[in-house]
Design a protein around this motif. Structure first.
Motif, PDB file in Angstrom:
ATOM      1  N   THR A   1     -15.180  -8.388  59.061  1.00 52.33           N
ATOM      2  CA  THR A   1     -14.384  -7.950  58.655  1.00 52.33           C
ATOM      3  C   THR A   1     -14.475  -6.350  59.208  1.00 52.33           C
ATOM      4  OG1 THR A   1     -16.474  -8.735  55.911  1.00 52.33           O
ATOM      5  CG2 THR A   1     -15.230  -6.230  56.258  1.00 52.33           C
ATOM      6  N   PRO A   2     -12.964  -6.359  59.156  1.00 51.42           N
ATOM      7  CA  PRO A   2     -12.728  -5.437  60.330  1.00 51.42           C
ATOM      8  C   PRO A   2     -12.992  -4.024  59.454  1.00 51.42           C
ATOM      9  CG  PRO A   2     -10.638  -5.675  58.661  1.00 51.42           C
ATOM     10  CD  PRO A   2     -11.709  -6.824  58.666  1.00 51.42           C
ATOM     11  N   GLN A   3     -13.635  -2.659  60.216  1.00 49.77           N
ATOM     12  CA  GLN A   3     -13.843  -1.598  59.864  1.00 49.77           C
ATOM     13  C   GLN A   3     -13.080  -0.240  60.648  1.00 49.77           C
ATOM     14  OE1 GLN A   3     -17.373  -1.368  58.438  1.00 49.77           O
ATOM     15  NE2 GLN A   3     -16.679  -3.802  59.122  1.00 49.77           N
ATOM     16  N   ASP A   4     -12.752   0.341  59.508  1.00 44.27           N
ATOM     17  CA  ASP A   4     -11.667   1.291  60.232  1.00 44.27           C
ATOM     18  C   ASP A   4     -11.775   1.780  61.071  1.00 44.27           C
ATOM     19  OD1 ASP A   4     -10.900   1.686  57.327  1.00 44.27           O
ATOM     20  OD2 ASP A   4     -12.069   3.497  56.609  1.00 44.27           O
ATOM     21  N   ASP A   5     -12.334   1.737  61.921  1.00 44.38           N
ATOM     22  CA  ASP A   5     -12.583   2.255  63.802  1.00 44.38           C
ATOM     23  C   ASP A   5     -12.109   1.522  64.187  1.00 44.38           C
ATOM     24  OD1 ASP A   5     -14.787   0.745  63.562  1.00 44.38           O
ATOM     25  OD2 ASP A   5     -16.171   2.198  64.239  1.00 44.38           O
ATOM     26  N   GLY A   6     -11.934   0.445  63.709  1.00 46.62           N
ATOM     27  CA  GLY A   6     -11.367  -0.838  65.528  1.00 46.62           C
ATOM     28  C   GLY A   6     -12.295  -1.968  65.011  1.00 46.62           C
ATOM     29  N   ARG A   7     -14.077  -1.975  64.846  1.00 46.82           N
ATOM     30  CA  ARG A   7     -14.886  -2.357  65.362  1.00 46.82           C
ATOM     31  C   ARG A   7     -14.686  -3.013  64.071  1.00 46.82           C
ATOM     32  NH1 ARG A   7     -20.104   0.339  66.365  1.00 46.82           N
ATOM     33  NH2 ARG A   7     -19.469   1.578  64.132  1.00 46.82           N
ATOM     34  N   THR A   8     -15.835  -4.086  64.170  1.00 47.21           N
ATOM     35  CA  THR A   8     -15.422  -5.422  62.855  1.00 47.21           C
ATOM     36  C   THR A   8     -17.331  -5.767  63.152  1.00 47.21           C
ATOM     37  OG1 THR A   8     -14.100  -6.817  63.729  1.00 47.21           O
ATOM     38  CG2 THR A   8     -15.459  -8.570  62.850  1.00 47.21           C
ATOM     39  N   ARG A   9     -17.325  -5.603  61.193  1.00 52.43           N
ATOM     40  CA  ARG A   9     -18.697  -5.972  61.159  1.00 52.43           C
ATOM     41  C   ARG A   9     -19.249  -7.669  60.821  1.00 52.43           C
ATOM     42  NH1 ARG A   9     -23.281  -4.545  59.728  1.00 52.43           N
ATOM     43  NH2 ARG A   9     -24.333  -5.415  57.662  1.00 52.43           N
ATOM     44  N   VAL A  10     -19.480  -8.523  61.454  1.00 54.59           N
ATOM     45  CA  VAL A  10     -19.618  -9.887  61.425  1.00 54.59           C
ATOM     46  C   VAL A  10     -20.907  -9.889  60.443  1.00 54.59           C
ATOM     47  CG1 VAL A  10     -20.346 -12.103  62.693  1.00 54.59           C
ATOM     48  CG2 VAL A  10     -18.647 -10.591  63.560  1.00 54.59           C
ATOM     49  N   GLU A  11     -21.015 -10.367  59.541  1.00 52.48           N
ATOM     50  CA  GLU A  11     -22.269 -11.510  59.092  1.00 52.48           C
ATOM     51  C   GLU A  11     -22.810 -13.111  58.316  1.00 52.48           C
ATOM     52  OE1 GLU A  11     -22.186  -8.105  55.062  1.00 52.48           O
ATOM     53  OE2 GLU A  11     -19.962  -8.522  55.336  1.00 52.48           O
ATOM     54  N   LEU A  12     -23.376 -12.903  58.987  1.00 54.17           N
ATOM     55  CA  LEU A  12     -23.971 -14.339  59.020  1.00 54.17           C
ATOM     56  C   LEU A  12     -25.228 -15.148  58.203  1.00 54.17           C
ATOM     57  CD1 LEU A  12     -24.659 -16.882  62.095  1.00 54.17           C
ATOM     58  CD2 LEU A  12     -26.224 -16.537  59.922  1.00 54.17           C
ATOM     59  N   GLU A  13     -24.891 -15.746  57.494  1.00 57.68           N
ATOM     60  CA  GLU A  13     -26.059 -16.463  56.111  1.00 57.68           C
ATOM     61  C   GLU A  13     -25.977 -17.896  56.019  1.00 57.68           C
ATOM     62  OE1 GLU A  13     -26.133 -14.323  51.412  1.00 57.68           O
ATOM     63  OE2 GLU A  13     -25.353 -16.729  51.635  1.00 57.68           O
ATOM     64  N   HIS A  14     -27.377 -17.767  56.910  1.00 55.31           N
ATOM     65  CA  HIS A  14     -28.048 -19.697  56.312  1.00 55.31           C
ATOM     66  C   HIS A  14     -28.711 -19.638  55.528  1.00 55.31           C
ATOM     67  CE1 HIS A  14     -30.026 -23.042  59.367  1.00 55.31           C
ATOM     68  NE2 HIS A  14     -28.770 -23.094  57.814  1.00 55.31           N
ATOM     69  N   ARG A  15     -27.903 -20.562  54.269  1.00 60.62           N
ATOM     70  CA  ARG A  15     -28.774 -20.896  52.762  1.00 60.62           C
ATOM     71  C   ARG A  15     -29.190 -22.071  52.533  1.00 60.62           C
ATOM     72  NH1 ARG A  15     -23.362 -18.371  51.814  1.00 60.62           N
ATOM     73  NH2 ARG A  15     -21.730 -20.210  51.321  1.00 60.62           N
ATOM     74  N   LEU A  16     -29.637 -22.695  51.698  1.00 62.58           N
ATOM     75  CA  LEU A  16     -29.582 -23.947  50.983  1.00 62.58           C
ATOM     76  C   LEU A  16     -31.167 -24.473  51.751  1.00 62.58           C
ATOM     77  CD1 LEU A  16     -25.914 -25.530  50.102  1.00 62.58           C
ATOM     78  CD2 LEU A  16     -27.354 -24.236  48.711  1.00 62.58           C
ATOM     79  N   LEU A  17     -31.731 -23.663  52.046  1.00 60.11           N
ATOM     80  CA  LEU A  17     -32.536 -24.438  52.734  1.00 60.11           C
ATOM     81  C   LEU A  17     -33.619 -24.907  52.444  1.00 60.11           C
ATOM     82  CD1 LEU A  17     -33.147 -21.169  55.516  1.00 60.11           C
ATOM     83  CD2 LEU A  17     -32.305 -23.194  55.889  1.00 60.11           C
ATOM     84  N   GLU A  18     -34.383 -24.808  51.363  1.00 62.54           N
ATOM     85  CA  GLU A  18     -34.243 -25.600  50.212  1.00 62.54           C
ATOM     86  C   GLU A  18     -34.808 -26.648  50.621  1.00 62.54           C
ATOM     87  OE1 GLU A  18     -31.260 -24.549  47.241  1.00 62.54           O
ATOM     88  OE2 GLU A  18     -32.312 -23.357  48.756  1.00 62.54           O
ATOM     89  N   ARG A  19     -32.893 -27.387  50.671  1.00 58.68           N
ATOM     90  CA  ARG A  19     -33.181 -28.836  51.108  1.00 58.68           C
ATOM     91  C   ARG A  19     -33.863 -29.276  51.733  1.00 58.68           C
ATOM     92  NH1 ARG A  19     -26.470 -28.995  50.335  1.00 58.68           N
ATOM     93  NH2 ARG A  19     -26.405 -28.431  48.532  1.00 58.68           N
ATOM     94  N   TYR A  20     -34.043 -28.718  52.626  1.00 63.08           N
ATOM     95  CA  TYR A  20     -35.929 -29.194  53.859  1.00 63.08           C
ATOM     96  C   TYR A  20     -36.334 -29.711  52.814  1.00 63.08           C
ATOM     97  CZ  TYR A  20     -32.945 -27.890  58.016  1.00 63.08           C
ATOM     98  OH  TYR A  20     -32.202 -27.588  58.433  1.00 63.08           O
ATOM     99  N   GLY A  21     -37.475 -29.237  51.810  1.00 64.46           N
ATOM    100  CA  GLY A  21     -38.914 -29.288  51.284  1.00 64.46           C
ATOM    101  C   GLY A  21     -39.390 -29.031  51.686  1.00 64.46           C
ATOM    102  N   GLU A  22     -40.876 -29.660  52.290  1.00 63.68           N
ATOM    103  CA  GLU A  22     -41.754 -29.263  52.531  1.00 63.68           C
ATOM    104  C   GLU A  22     -42.011 -28.388  54.046  1.00 63.68           C
ATOM    105  OE1 GLU A  22     -44.746 -32.666  53.404  1.00 63.68           O
ATOM    106  OE2 GLU A  22     -44.226 -33.374  50.420  1.00 63.68           O
TER     107      GLU A  22
END
Length: 157
Positions: free
Chosen positions: A108-129
């Motif tokens: 996501t570009p920011q007003d000051d020329g920088r970029t916010r980088v957001e990472l989400e690792h999901r669906l971890l319940e698929r690992y079961g136990e």
């Protein structure tokens, strides 16, 4: 009776001194340059990590001997704003084609020329136990936090 463990998605973010386009390129095309060599699964010493730049592309590592070890594949390729990856490593960090968790990265570009980088690792319940064990590992300071720290170093250079 087995209790279903559903850990929360792991979320990490950094803001880098790079345009949205440059941040996306460094994260994807240059991943082999900044990815931590300690985070590899192949039998051979680590050489590079590769994301093929298209939906359906492979995500894999290359060993110093030229061998390849699959990590997953690209579910969505939307430069320069979004990348969605299938993470297909089991709890022992071996490729499992039947297991799919998702790693989404937003730029996501920011007003000051920088970029916010957001990472989400999901669906971890698929690992079961093993779900909470995996969540604790990828959510640790040495997990996605370290990966984004190294990415930020490369993007800020």
């Amino acid at each position: 009776m087995t209790v279903q463990i559903k850990p929360a998605p792991i979320r990490r973010a950094v803001t880098v001194k790079a345009s949205q386009e440059r941040a996306f390129r460094i994260f994807t095309s240059d991943i082999g340059r900044w990815w931590p060599s300690t985070h590899h699964i192949g039998a051979a010493p680590y050489k590079a990590n590769v994301l093929e730049p298209r939906q359906g592309g492979r995500w894999y590592e290359i060993g110093e001997d030229g061998s390849e070890a699959d990590w997953g594949h690209v579910l969505a390729w939307e430069p320069p704003s979004r990348l969605l990856l299938a993470w297909q490593l089991d709890a022992q960090h071996r490729f499992d084609p039947t297991l799919v968790t998702e790693v989404e990265v937003l730029f996501t570009p920011q007003d000051d020329g920088r970029t916010r980088v957001e990472l989400e690792h999901r669906l971890l319940e698929r690992y079961g136990e093993d779900a909470q064990k995996v969540a604790d590992s990828v959510g640790s300071p040495n997990g996605w936090g370290r990966v984004l720290e190294l990415f930020a170093d490369a993007a800020n250079a």
